[in-house]
Design a protein around this motif. Structure first.
Motif, short mmCIF file in Angstrom:
data_model
loop_
_atom_site.label_atom_id
_atom_site.label_comp_id
_atom_site.label_asym_id
_atom_site.label_seq_id
_atom_site.Cartn_x
_atom_site.Cartn_y
_atom_site.Cartn_z
N ASN A 5 0.82 -1.21 0.00
CA ASN A 5 0.00 0.00 0.00
C ASN A 5 0.86 1.26 0.00
O ASN A 5 2.07 1.21 0.28
N ASP A 6 0.24 2.41 -0.31
CA ASP A 6 0.93 3.69 -0.18
C ASP A 6 1.33 3.90 1.28
O ASP A 6 0.68 3.39 2.20
N VAL A 7 2.38 4.66 1.50
CA VAL A 7 2.87 4.92 2.85
C VAL A 7 2.06 6.06 3.46
O VAL A 7 1.97 7.15 2.89
N SER A 8 1.46 5.82 4.62
CA SER A 8 0.65 6.84 5.27
C SER A 8 1.56 7.85 5.98
O SER A 8 2.69 7.53 6.36
N THR A 9 1.02 9.06 6.16
CA THR A 9 1.80 10.08 6.87
C THR A 9 2.03 9.67 8.32
O THR A 9 3.09 9.97 8.90
N ASN A 10 1.07 8.96 8.92
CA ASN A 10 1.24 8.52 10.31
C ASN A 10 2.36 7.49 10.42
O ASN A 10 3.16 7.52 11.37
#
Length: 217
Positions: free
Chosen positions: A21-26
């Protein structure tokens, strides 16, 4: 690219390799040990430079350019780790923090000379593959100790956790890269694993088993 920007690219690279998945800011904030708002500001700067693709509330991914740049930083880091261990006799739990500083040296000629001087190593002291000057990795077929088959014999080829505490634990128990390990018993109650190596029997926890990489022999 600033030192901080290079560190962010490397962090996104590592997180991308852990998930499809895309990397989340959190997740990135946790990796960088900073606030999510600071991460968002940096991501916007990297996006302006064409290093990442960012969609608010969906996450961030490295662009082709950003990934190539991150791989160069990773290559320098892992080569310096080999140099520190093999030529300066640092221990494998010491080399990471020093290589974090050396990886930001810009000279590609120095990196290529270092690679040649070391004999073009394929893996770093923790078993992670070192990309060549074109960014290509040699694939390593490995499994975690937790997923290893009872009764089989393996070679220790890497660690997932390269923290000082974990590496010192392995040193204290005489486990290192190249150690031949026999899987004696896997305990279903707590997922601990009894292993045998160098005429030593040892029961390791589920956490240790998840962080030790092996290849079949």
């Amino acid at each position: 690219m600033t030192l901080a920007e290079e560190n962010y690219l490397k962090a996104i690279y590592h997180l991308e390799n852990q998930s499809s998945n895309d990397v989340s800011t959190n997740a990135l904030a946790e990796e960088m040990q900073t606030k999510a708002s600071s991460v968002t500001d940096m991501i916007k700067k990297l996006a302006e430079k064409g290093m990442v693709s960012y969609i608010p509330y969906q996450g961030v991914t490295l662009s082709k350019t950003g990934r190539a740049y991150a791989v160069k930083v990773v290559r320098k880091h892992r080569l310096w780790e080999v140099f520190l261990l093999e030529k300066l006799n640092f221990s494998w739990d010491e080399v990471h923090d020093i290589a974090e500083q050396l990886e930001h040296i810009k000279s590609e000629k120095l990196t290529d000379k270092l690679d040649e001087f070391l004999g073009f190593p394929k893996v770093d002291p923790h078993g992670d593959p070192i990309p060549d000057k074109d960014g290509h990795f040699e694939k390593i077929d490995k499994t975690s100790l937790a997923d290893a088959e009872e009764g089989s014999t393996y070679l220790c080829v890497g660690v997932d956790d390269s923290s000082n505490d974990f590496l010192k634990y392995l040193d204290a128990n005489q486990i290192s890269l190249g150690t031949t390990i026999e899987i004696v018993h896997k305990e279903p109650f707590d997922n601990s694993v009894k292993i045998k190596f160098n005429d030593i029997e040892l029961v390791v926890s589920e956490n240790v088993a998840n962080n030790l990489f092996l290849t079949a022999v």
